[in-house]
Write an enzyme that holds these catalytic residues in place. Structure first.
Site, PDB file in Angstrom:
ATOM      1  N   GLN A  73     -20.050 -34.715 -39.901  1.00 28.49           N
ATOM      2  CA  GLN A  73     -21.010 -35.684 -39.375  1.00 28.49           C
ATOM      3  C   GLN A  73     -22.280 -34.958 -38.931  1.00 28.49           C
ATOM      4  O   GLN A  73     -22.211 -33.907 -38.309  1.00 28.49           O
ATOM      5  CB  GLN A  73     -20.364 -36.411 -38.190  1.00 28.49           C
ATOM      6  CG  GLN A  73     -21.028 -37.704 -37.826  1.00 28.49           C
ATOM      7  CD  GLN A  73     -20.113 -38.585 -36.970  1.00 28.49           C
ATOM      8  OE1 GLN A  73     -18.904 -38.383 -36.930  1.00 28.49           O
ATOM      9  NE2 GLN A  73     -20.686 -39.550 -36.292  1.00 28.49           N
ATOM     10  N   GLN A 128      -6.799 -31.852 -34.667  1.00 24.72           N
ATOM     11  CA  GLN A 128      -8.230 -31.578 -34.789  1.00 24.72           C
ATOM     12  C   GLN A 128      -9.098 -32.496 -33.933  1.00 24.72           C
ATOM     13  O   GLN A 128     -10.140 -32.078 -33.419  1.00 24.72           O
ATOM     14  CB  GLN A 128      -8.638 -31.681 -36.266  1.00 24.72           C
ATOM     15  CG  GLN A 128     -10.005 -31.126 -36.579  1.00 24.72           C
ATOM     16  CD  GLN A 128     -10.727 -31.976 -37.610  1.00 24.72           C
ATOM     17  OE1 GLN A 128     -11.010 -33.147 -37.392  1.00 24.72           O
ATOM     18  NE2 GLN A 128     -11.010 -31.389 -38.751  1.00 24.72           N
ATOM     19  N   ARG A 174      -9.991 -42.850 -38.997  1.00 23.35           N
ATOM     20  CA  ARG A 174     -10.482 -41.859 -38.030  1.00 23.35           C
ATOM     21  C   ARG A 174     -11.817 -42.297 -37.427  1.00 23.35           C
ATOM     22  O   ARG A 174     -12.016 -42.247 -36.210  1.00 23.35           O
ATOM     23  CB  ARG A 174     -10.641 -40.518 -38.744  1.00 23.35           C
ATOM     24  CG  ARG A 174     -11.153 -39.356 -37.896  1.00 23.35           C
ATOM     25  CD  ARG A 174     -11.328 -38.141 -38.805  1.00 23.35           C
ATOM     26  NE  ARG A 174     -11.583 -36.897 -38.088  1.00 23.35           N
ATOM     27  CZ  ARG A 174     -12.783 -36.394 -37.847  1.00 23.35           C
ATOM     28  NH1 ARG A 174     -13.865 -37.058 -38.227  1.00 23.35           N
ATOM     29  NH2 ARG A 174     -12.916 -35.232 -37.220  1.00 23.35           N
ATOM     30  N   SER A 200     -15.004 -30.110 -39.187  1.00 22.64           N
ATOM     31  CA  SER A 200     -14.603 -31.386 -38.573  1.00 22.64           C
ATOM     32  C   SER A 200     -14.200 -32.391 -39.660  1.00 22.64           C
ATOM     33  O   SER A 200     -13.235 -32.175 -40.387  1.00 22.64           O
ATOM     34  CB  SER A 200     -15.735 -31.904 -37.680  1.00 22.64           C
ATOM     35  OG  SER A 200     -15.331 -33.040 -36.954  1.00 22.64           O
ATOM     36  N   LEU A 201     -14.961 -33.471 -39.816  1.00 25.48           N
ATOM     37  CA  LEU A 201     -14.704 -34.453 -40.871  1.00 25.48           C
ATOM     38  C   LEU A 201     -14.541 -33.785 -42.233  1.00 25.48           C
ATOM     39  O   LEU A 201     -13.722 -34.206 -43.067  1.00 25.48           O
ATOM     40  CB  LEU A 201     -15.868 -35.446 -40.922  1.00 25.48           C
ATOM     41  CG  LEU A 201     -16.015 -36.248 -42.222  1.00 25.48           C
ATOM     42  CD1 LEU A 201     -14.953 -37.326 -42.283  1.00 25.48           C
ATOM     43  CD2 LEU A 201     -17.401 -36.825 -42.355  1.00 25.48           C
ATOM     44  N   HIS A 235     -13.847 -33.928 -30.399  1.00 26.25           N
ATOM     45  CA  HIS A 235     -13.117 -32.660 -30.240  1.00 26.25           C
ATOM     46  C   HIS A 235     -12.909 -32.299 -28.769  1.00 26.25           C
ATOM     47  O   HIS A 235     -13.085 -31.147 -28.370  1.00 26.25           O
ATOM     48  CB  HIS A 235     -13.822 -31.534 -31.004  1.00 26.25           C
ATOM     49  CG  HIS A 235     -13.955 -31.835 -32.463  1.00 26.25           C
ATOM     50  ND1 HIS A 235     -12.872 -31.849 -33.315  1.00 26.25           N
ATOM     51  CD2 HIS A 235     -15.025 -32.211 -33.216  1.00 26.25           C
ATOM     52  CE1 HIS A 235     -13.274 -32.196 -34.528  1.00 26.25           C
ATOM     53  NE2 HIS A 235     -14.575 -32.427 -34.493  1.00 26.25           N
TER      54      HIS A 235
END
Length: 296
Positions: free
Chosen positions: A10, A248, A113, A88-89, A199
């Site tokens: 993102q 995560q 998500r 991340s993503l 996170h």
């Protein structure tokens, strides 16, 4: 020497993303149309003609970045990856690239998500902040002290590159931590324009929702290792990959450590796949003479 493929998260989105792929490649066009059907709305229209503001909505941003990355990977000619990683993503994109997840399953998980994270963001005031030019250990110490003293959670969230660490947590905790970071010598401690504490432990409600979906999804044996965010190490066991992906959402993105691990395991070239060049820039800050390029 090995070829690593890395996938952004993102923040890499931009208006018009993926449009050229759609217009010039029949396979890409078919995948975008399949995605529109799976998601229940024409995300391709938002990607190609939407504004920056339209693309900032989490339920749009995450599937949009995933689609651009994965479709670019599937439609380009390139050497097979020897290792993959995602920020991340981007870890979901990486897991399609090495065959752990199908395109359809990964897109469904990304949509779940994104929606779960959006809901978690609305539960309490929370944010993230970028801390520049302060030692990681000092950042960790300040976060722990602020959390212990105030009860307002703040944790290290993204270890992006040496001298760039993003913290995440309750608005009050992040604000206090930023002041202390600057007093401790940080060049900058800047609150970011995000809607929540990604996170961090504040994503626990989203983690439970995503975990339930992950447990119902088939994870296959990968064609090459994935260097996962929470462990910053090569993983090939589907059960462990699944567990790390669940962790995560509330765990830190150890990007610096992941890239260092790939280099230690003989990564000689890094190809960023998807929108933007953010990861190429971070990799060059981790290793100045790294060979980096991109597929978009």
């Amino acid at each position: 020497m090995k070829h690593a493929y890395v996938f952004p998260g993102q923040g890499s989105q931009f208006p018009g993303m993926g449009k050229n792929l759609y217009e010039t490649n029949e396979q890409a066009k078919a995948l975008f149309e399949q995605a529109n059907e799976i998601l229940g709305f024409r995300i391709s229209d938002v990607m190609f003609t939407g504004s920056e503001e339209d693309l900032k909505k989490t339920n749009v941003t995450q599937p949009a970045v995933f689609l651009h990355s994965v479709i670019a990977f599937l439609c380009a000619e390139h050497p097979a990856p020897a290792m993959v990683a995602g920020h991340s993503l981007g870890e979901f994109s990486a897991l399609v690239a090495n065959g752990v997840l199908t395109f359809e399953d990964a897109l469904r998980l990304v949509a779940i998500r994104a929606n779960a994270m959006q809901k978690a963001c609305e539960l309490q005031p929370s944010t993230m902040a970028a801390v520049l030019a302060l030692d990681d250990v000092k950042v960790e110490e300040i976060c722990a002290a602020v959390t212990a003293e105030t009860g307002a959670v703040v944790v290290p969230a993204n270890y992006n590159c040496p001298g760039q660490l993003v913290i995440s947590g309750a608005l009050k905790g992040v604000e206090i931590a930023c002041e202390r970071m600057k007093a401790a010598g940080a060049k900058r401690a800047l609150i970011l324009p995000v809607g929540g504490a990604f996170h961090s432990p504040l994503m626990a409600p989203a983690k439970e929702e995503l975990k339930a979906a992950i447990e119902k999804t088939t994870f296959r044996t990968p064609s090459c290792p994935v260097y996962q965010n929470v462990v910053a190490a090569a993983v090939t066991d589907p059960a462990v990959i699944k567990q790390n992906l669940e962790e995560q959402l509330t765990g830190a993105v150890r990007w610096t450590q992941s890239v260092q691990a790939m280099i230690a395991d003989e990564a000689a070239e890094f190809t960023e796949v998807g929108p933007g060049k953010v990861l190429q820039g971070l990799i060059l800050k981790i290793k100045k003479d790294a060979v980096v390029n991109g597929i978009s």
